[in-house]
Write a protein that holds these residues in place. Structure first.
Motif, mmCIF file in Angstrom:
data_model
loop_
_atom_site.group_PDB
_atom_site.id
_atom_site.type_symbol
_atom_site.label_atom_id
_atom_site.label_comp_id
_atom_site.label_asym_id
_atom_site.label_seq_id
_atom_site.Cartn_x
_atom_site.Cartn_y
_atom_site.Cartn_z
ATOM 1 N N PRO A 36 30.075 50.912 35.677
ATOM 2 C CA PRO A 36 29.864 50.805 37.129
ATOM 3 C C PRO A 36 31.195 50.742 37.881
ATOM 4 O O PRO A 36 32.105 50.011 37.472
ATOM 5 C CB PRO A 36 29.079 49.495 37.280
ATOM 6 N N ARG A 37 31.282 51.486 38.963
ATOM 7 C CA ARG A 37 32.528 51.546 39.745
ATOM 8 C C ARG A 37 32.249 51.309 41.226
ATOM 9 O O ARG A 37 32.335 52.221 42.051
ATOM 10 C CB ARG A 37 33.200 52.899 39.542
ATOM 11 N N PRO A 38 31.933 50.068 41.597
ATOM 12 C CA PRO A 38 31.726 49.788 43.027
ATOM 13 C C PRO A 38 32.978 50.008 43.866
ATOM 14 O O PRO A 38 32.880 50.219 45.078
ATOM 15 C CB PRO A 38 31.273 48.324 43.049
ATOM 16 N N ASP A 39 34.167 49.966 43.237
ATOM 17 C CA ASP A 39 35.388 50.261 43.987
ATOM 18 C C ASP A 39 35.368 51.698 44.506
ATOM 19 O O ASP A 39 35.871 51.981 45.599
ATOM 20 C CB ASP A 39 36.624 50.017 43.125
ATOM 21 N N GLN A 40 34.788 52.605 43.723
ATOM 22 C CA GLN A 40 34.645 53.989 44.196
ATOM 23 C C GLN A 40 33.622 54.076 45.321
ATOM 24 O O GLN A 40 33.760 54.898 46.232
ATOM 25 C CB GLN A 40 34.242 54.902 43.033
ATOM 26 N N ALA A 61 30.306 43.835 45.421
ATOM 27 C CA ALA A 61 30.207 44.233 44.019
ATOM 28 C C ALA A 61 31.586 44.513 43.427
ATOM 29 O O ALA A 61 31.880 44.135 42.283
ATOM 30 C CB ALA A 61 29.319 45.475 43.897
ATOM 31 N N ALA A 62 32.457 45.154 44.209
ATOM 32 C CA ALA A 62 33.806 45.442 43.721
ATOM 33 C C ALA A 62 34.577 44.155 43.452
ATOM 34 O O ALA A 62 35.304 44.048 42.459
ATOM 35 C CB ALA A 62 34.542 46.317 44.729
ATOM 36 N N ASP A 63 34.400 43.173 44.325
ATOM 37 C CA ASP A 63 35.077 41.883 44.133
ATOM 38 C C ASP A 63 34.563 41.172 42.883
ATOM 39 O O ASP A 63 35.336 40.530 42.158
ATOM 40 C CB ASP A 63 34.870 40.993 45.360
ATOM 41 N N VAL A 64 33.273 41.271 42.625
ATOM 42 C CA VAL A 64 32.703 40.651 41.427
ATOM 43 C C VAL A 64 33.297 41.285 40.168
ATOM 44 O O VAL A 64 33.657 40.586 39.209
ATOM 45 C CB VAL A 64 31.165 40.781 41.423
ATOM 46 N N ILE A 65 33.410 42.608 40.164
ATOM 47 C CA ILE A 65 33.993 43.299 39.010
ATOM 48 C C ILE A 65 35.433 42.842 38.789
ATOM 49 O O ILE A 65 35.858 42.571 37.653
ATOM 50 C CB ILE A 65 33.944 44.832 39.206
ATOM 51 N N VAL A 66 36.194 42.728 39.862
ATOM 52 C CA VAL A 66 37.585 42.272 39.753
ATOM 53 C C VAL A 66 37.645 40.851 39.208
ATOM 54 O O VAL A 66 38.472 40.529 38.346
ATOM 55 C CB VAL A 66 38.295 42.369 41.119
ATOM 56 N N CYS A 80 25.644 48.268 40.255
ATOM 57 C CA CYS A 80 25.549 46.893 40.765
ATOM 58 C C CYS A 80 24.705 46.842 42.031
ATOM 59 O O CYS A 80 23.768 46.044 42.144
ATOM 60 C CB CYS A 80 26.941 46.329 41.038
ATOM 61 N N ASN A 81 25.022 47.701 42.984
ATOM 62 C CA ASN A 81 24.264 47.712 44.236
ATOM 63 C C ASN A 81 22.906 48.376 44.084
ATOM 64 O O ASN A 81 22.039 48.235 44.957
ATOM 65 C CB ASN A 81 25.061 48.410 45.336
#
Length: 755
Positions: free
Chosen positions: A398-402, A424-429, A412-413
């Motif tokens: 999953p790449r919410p940053d993209q 979601a990107a913050d959670v991955i980080v 994620c979303n």
């Protein structure tokens, strides 16, 4: 001083090559089916140059002959989706309610009933009136079943109304579309024609047998469904070898136990891919690319990063994956005969992956929940055909940053719909750190959004998937100028077939006929797909080439390709381009018109026809054709651009400015549209408007030299010397070897100092 005299003198002619790539993309290659008398004689009509015949002169033995030796495999196959791919319609095979059932959708009433032990539907036909049709065949079993009726000239059509085998109800395959009876997508149109869209993958040894002259089908199959030999190939010699207790090595089957991983995948790809067929029938010889032209991972079939969007039938996704690159195949997860998964849940993934991946420390969800299932993070899916949920086989992280940067979907979303991609990107980080593992999609997305350097990096990196590299070439070629073409010359020798093929197409699209010495030898390439693309290029730029035996063999393959697809819009489009290159303008116009007749919304043909008619002096019909495209696709930039050029060249200045302006505000972004719009404003001495338009274009085409050049011209002509100096500084920085920029910069500097 600089001037605009080198601007676009004949814009329509210069733009001609750009039309050869589709801008109007549709579901052109669905999957359909049809039925005729089986056991008809079949002959191999093609001498396929450069291919090894794995099963020469073999005949089909029939699935029943396999049972005595392969009982377990046969039992697994019975009742499978392959077994039930297509059946004769009767009380045993029909699953739907035909007890005078009524179904209303988009104003169309369909009534399903029985009469004399046969099954019928009354629904709207091609003329917009209700008619009675007998159900001849069933198509599929789960989660839906479709129904097929016979039409004149050997055609069979799939109903748009299907049966939901889970919810036990009728439903519309296209509930959100109000489809007119004369449209390509109507159930009586080509999109739902069994002979061309589904049949090749739902029966064994399917041969469409379309007669171009009479426009009649004589379609045949060896077995009505997907039997043993549909995958393993004709087995008569295999059977005879064992029945006669022959000595020595048994004759090889097309599919066997000792295939290398990628060989197995390309053989399954024959049906499990979004592709165009290039031969009149599949004869179990050669490579996948000797018979089919697979779709690249382009929009709108895929998301810009390669995730599934429209149906891709698995192959295009799977070959993007690390699993494919590392030798994993279909049979590692699926029983190839029952088609069922070998294990359920995360247990299947743990056959290869470490147990630690099945813990909250990795997936951060409660164990044994839907959220903890590997497939819900790494194999997101979509509903197709109304109720058929199919998963993405690219197996991506999953790449919410993209999603934050480019708007692409992420797993994620997909579940946390109440949260934002930023969340979601913050959670991955927070769980995995700032750095993401390198993935081709980073380059593809940047390139899709006009970063040509990133596209070139993707094309050049042979560790990335072949299909991704070829897709990058597709986008790259549509955005570079002929002056930049040397950057892709070397890819004509690329080891990846799809990359080499897309490079040939790129030279054709860019209007570059000076690569004949490099491309002509490819007429005898080992792979048919390359030979076909090379033949197209040679015909376009040397239509009267010497008819050597090599050329004639390639041309015969191309003629077969055209005849095979002559019942389809794209086939007529291809024929028109071939005839146009050969100088047969009348034939080309006729073929373009036929493409539009088959599908009134096939605007690629309409655009090409308009350009050809304009060249022939018929500007009024060309104008009408462009306006028709705009009526049907008002959001698309190309028809506005072309109409603007037409008006400019016919002296209708105000209309030219208006349509070029509209082209600049629509998608996809066309560099030449912005360039010509700014140029025509300058020709009308509207320098401030031109500068504003250029600045807006530079937001998309960042630091584009051509745009900066004409901005410099406008600034100089409007006496904006300081702005001109700044622009010229940027041009010197971009092209330090250009003496004109250096000279102009010094001249502007002297003028500024003198003032």
């Amino acid at each position: 001083m600089l001037s605009t005299e080198s601007g676009e003198v004949n814009c329509i002619t210069m733009f001609k090559s750009c039309l050869r790539y589709p801008f109007h993309l549709k579901v052109l290659w669905l999957v359909i089916l049809l039925g005729c008398d089986s056991n008809l004689p079949h002959t191999n009509e093609e001498d396929q140059k450069g291919q090894t015949a794995l099963v020469p002169q073999h005949k089909f033995a029939g699935t029943k002959t396999c049972v005595s030796c392969h009982t377990k495999e046969y039992q697994d196959w019975q009742g499978s989706h392959h077994d039930k791919a297509m059946q004769v319609a009767d009380s045993r095979t029909i699953l739907a309610d035909f007890d005078s059932a009524k179904f209303l959708s988009n104003g169309v009433l369909s009534i399903f009933y029985q009469k004399d032990n046969k099954y019928f539907v009354q629904t709207t036909g091609r003329d917009g009136q209700p008619h009675e049709y007998q159900i001849i065949y069933t198509f599929g079993i789960h989660p839906l079943q479709q129904y097929i009726v016979a039409f004149p000239k050997g055609a069979y059509q799939c109903l748009q109304t299907a049966w939901d085998t889970e919810k036990k109800k009728w439903f519309d395959l296209q509930p959100d579309l109000d489809i007119a009876p004369n449209e390509w997508l109507h159930w009586t149109g080509n999109a739902m024609k069994w002979n061309t869209a589904c049949a090749d993958c739902h029966s064994t040894d399917l041969r469409k047998n379309f007669d171009v002259g009479s426009e009649t089908y004589h379609t045949t199959f060896e077995e009505i469904n997907v039997g043993c030999e549909s995958c393993h190939g004709p087995a008569d010699k295999h059977v005879t070898f064992y029945e006669t207790n022959a000595k020595g090595t048994p004759p090889p089957l097309y599919m066997h136990n000792n295939m290398r991983p990628k060989e197995l995948v390309q053989k399954c790809a024959r049906c499990h891919s979004r592709r165009a067929q290039t031969t009149s029938f599949f004869d179990y010889k050669g490579h996948f690319l000797d018979h089919y032209d697979p779709s690249l991972i382009i929009t709108p079939t895929y998301e810009p990063d390669g995730q599934i969007l429209d149906e891709d039938y698995v192959y295009g996704s799977f070959v993007q994956s690390k699993m494919y690159q590392n030798g994993i195949t279909c049979r590692d997860c699926h029983n190839v005969h029952s088609l069922k998964l070998k294990k359920t849940g995360n247990a299947l993934c743990l056959n290869c992956h470490e147990p630690g991946y099945n813990t909250p420390s990795h997936h951060f969800h409660k164990i044994n929940t839907e959220a903890s299932q590997c497939i819900n993070c790494h194999m997101t899916g979509k509903l197709y055909m109304g109720n058929d949920f199919r998963r993405d086989h690219s197996f991506r992280v999953p790449r919410p940053d993209q999603s934050v940067e480019y708007g692409t979907p992420n797993a994620c979303n997909g579940c946390h719909k109440d949260k934002t991609p930023n969340w979601a990107a913050d959670v991955i980080v927070s769980h995995f750190g700032e750095t993401r593992e390198d993935h081709f999609s980073d380059h593809l997305l940047a390139g899709y959004h006009e970063n040509l350097e990133r596209l070139h990096e993707l094309i050049s990196n042979k560790t990335y998937p072949e299909i991704a590299r070829a897709t990058a070439m597709y986008y790259y070629a549509s955005r570079i100028s002929p002056a930049e073409v040397k950057k892709i010359e070397k890819f004509l020798n690329d080891p990846d077939v799809l990359v080499k093929n897309e490079t040939i197409r790129a030279f054709s699209q860019l209007g570059l006929g000076n690569y004949l010495p490099q491309i002509k030898p490819l007429l005898e390439d080992p792979v048919r797909l390359i030979r076909l693309s090379a033949l197209e290029y040679v015909n376009k730029y040397e239509p009267n080439t010497q008819r050597t035996s090599i050329y004639q063999a390639a041309e015969q393959e191309y003629m077969t390709f055209m005849d095979m697809s002559a019942d389809h819009t794209s086939g007529q489009q291809r024929k028109a381009q071939y005839l146009e290159a050969k100088g047969d303008v009348t034939g080309a116009i006729r073929a373009y018109r036929k493409a539009i007749e088959i599908d009134n919304h096939y605007n690629q043909a309409r655009m090409n026809l308009a350009l050809l008619l304009y060249k022939e002096g018929n500007t009024s019909e060309a104008e009408a054709l462009y306006l028709k495209v705009i009526e049907q696709e008002p959001h698309v930039s190309y028809p506005h651009y072309m109409l603007g050029l037409l008006y400019h060249e016919t002296g209708k200045n105000e209309k030219a400015i208006e349509y070029l302006r509209q082209a600049c505000s629509r998608t996809p972004a066309i560099l030449r549209a912005h360039y010509n719009y700014a140029l025509i404003l300058q020709q009308n001495k509207q320098y401030d408007k031109s500068i504003k338009a250029i600045n807006e274009a530079l937001l998309t085409f960042v630091d584009n030299e051509e745009l900066l050049y004409i901005r410099l011209v406008a600034e100089l002509n409007s006496k904006q010397l300081q702005e001109a100096y700044n622009t010229c500084l940027l041009l010197v920085e971009l092209a330090p070897a250009n003496p004109n920029y250096q000279q102009t910069l010094q001249e502007i500097k002297r003028n500024l100092e003198s003032n």
